[in-house]
Design a protein around this motif. Structure first.
Motif, PDB file in Angstrom:
ATOM      1  N   GLU A 166       0.928  -1.042  -0.028  1.00  0.00           N
ATOM      2  CA  GLU A 166       0.070   0.082  -0.065  1.00  0.00           C
ATOM      3  C   GLU A 166       0.810   1.411  -0.071  1.00  0.00           C
ATOM      4  OE1 GLU A 166      -2.341   2.372  -0.201  1.00  0.00           O
ATOM      5  OE2 GLU A 166      -3.900   0.945   0.600  1.00  0.00           O
ATOM      6  N   ASP A 167       0.522   2.161  -0.938  1.00  0.00           N
ATOM      7  CA  ASP A 167       1.487   3.394  -0.917  1.00  0.00           C
ATOM      8  C   ASP A 167       1.226   4.349  -0.287  1.00  0.00           C
ATOM      9  OD1 ASP A 167      -0.693   3.393  -2.731  1.00  0.00           O
ATOM     10  OD2 ASP A 167       0.202   5.310  -3.571  1.00  0.00           O
ATOM     11  N   HIS A 168      -0.117   4.406   0.254  1.00  0.00           N
ATOM     12  CA  HIS A 168      -0.809   5.468   0.954  1.00  0.00           C
ATOM     13  C   HIS A 168      -0.312   5.373   2.367  1.00  0.00           C
ATOM     14  CE1 HIS A 168      -3.738   7.911   3.038  1.00  0.00           C
ATOM     15  NE2 HIS A 168      -4.144   8.449   2.060  1.00  0.00           N
ATOM     16  N   LYS A 176     -12.539  -0.816  -0.279  1.00  0.00           N
ATOM     17  CA  LYS A 176     -12.451   0.500   0.537  1.00  0.00           C
ATOM     18  C   LYS A 176     -13.786   1.251   0.169  1.00  0.00           C
ATOM     19  CE  LYS A 176      -7.713   1.161   0.104  1.00  0.00           C
ATOM     20  NZ  LYS A 176      -6.468   2.113  -0.741  1.00  0.00           N
ATOM     21  N   ASP A 204      -3.201  -3.597  -2.246  1.00  0.00           N
ATOM     22  CA  ASP A 204      -3.685  -2.454  -2.626  1.00  0.00           C
ATOM     23  C   ASP A 204      -3.829  -2.401  -4.402  1.00  0.00           C
ATOM     24  OD1 ASP A 204      -5.491  -0.127  -2.411  1.00  0.00           O
ATOM     25  OD2 ASP A 204      -3.677   0.909  -3.021  1.00  0.00           O
ATOM     26  N   GLY A 232      -4.235   0.208  -6.201  1.00  0.00           N
ATOM     27  CA  GLY A 232      -3.630   1.252  -6.494  1.00  0.00           C
ATOM     28  C   GLY A 232      -2.243   1.700  -6.293  1.00  0.00           C
TER      29      GLY A 232
HETATM   30 CA    CA Z   1      -2.928   3.179  -3.006  1.00  0.00          CA
END
Ligand code: CA
Length: 234
Positions: free
Chosen positions: A15-17, A108, A59, A61
């Motif tokens: 997950e990049d967030h 989500k 994730d 994205g």
């Molecule tokens: Ca993401």
């Protein structure tokens, strides 16, 4: 600590967030899991080259690669239990993810309770090793239960944990109809709230792997409105 033979179970969060990843990590560590965070596909691939997590949260994205492509890449050489986390949540994403080898899918925004239930349900499937039988044979299909290995005509079939659990349930009940509810309960656990499309997609994937002609299945037969039937004699 959640462990198998004393070793804590390790969950890789891709997950990049950062806030999202930290929240997930805190939540899972509170439950006793160990976690690692990869903030890009590249870091995830690098991590998995040296470390095999017990479960992956992916994730879709990601900044450097489409999550679905990463999923295919992971599945090309690993059967690690994997839950896709999607921001989009559309039905197409869900079906795509499952067809590409995800064991489960969560959209989500989701509640902590929902995520915990999914992680635990999948972990249960992985840890479950029946003690009684060691080998089941149906037709040319054979299941070596202690080694969680399936073979067709002596050739190894690569199965995800969910596919294995489905096949095991159907083979154990060969000769009987297993209803949709029974399969969902047996494979995803009591109180699973996922829908039938998860089951349908996994059955279809399983057929691709074991049937000579998946369009005319002889091992996993659909009983419309009821469930699936594996004949005892094939
Ligand atoms: Ca993401």
């Amino acid at each position: 600590m959640v462990s198998v033979t004393g070793r804590p179970l390790n969950i890789l969060i891709i997950e990049d967030h950062k806030d999202m990843a930290d929240t997930l990590s805190d939540l899972l560590e509170t439950l006793g899991y160990q976690t690692a965070i990869a903030d890009s596909a590249e870091n995830a691939v690098e991590y998995m080259a040296s470390e095999m997590p017990d479960l992956v949260l992916l994730d879709l994205g990601l900044p450097d690669m489409d999550g679905m492509s990463l999923l295919s890449k992971v599945r090309a050489n690993s059967f690690v239990p994997l839950i896709v986390v999607s921001g989009a949540g559309g039905d197409r994403d869900r079906v795509n993810a499952l067809e590409n080898g995800a064991d489960d899918f969560i959209a989500k925004p989701f509640s902590n309770a929902e995520l915990i239930a999914r992680v635990r349900a999948l972990m249960r499937r992985v840890e479950l090793t029946p003690q009684s039988d060691t080998r089941i044979v149906v037709g040319r299909l054979e299941l070596d239960i202690p080694h969680r290995r399936a073979t067709m005509r002596g050739k190894k079939i690569h199965l995800t944990p969910i596919e294995y659990a489905l096949l095991h349930t159907l083979m154990k009940n060969a000769g009987n109809v297993v209803t949709y509810d029974e399969l969902l309960r047996a494979v995803w656990g009591e109180g699973y709230t996922g829908d039938f499309s998860v089951l349908r997609v996994n059955i279809s994937r399983l057929r691709q792997k074991i049937e000579d002609d998946p369009r005319v299945p002889v091992y996993i037969i659909t009983i419309p409105g009821q469930g699936y039937h594996m004949p005892a004699v094939i």
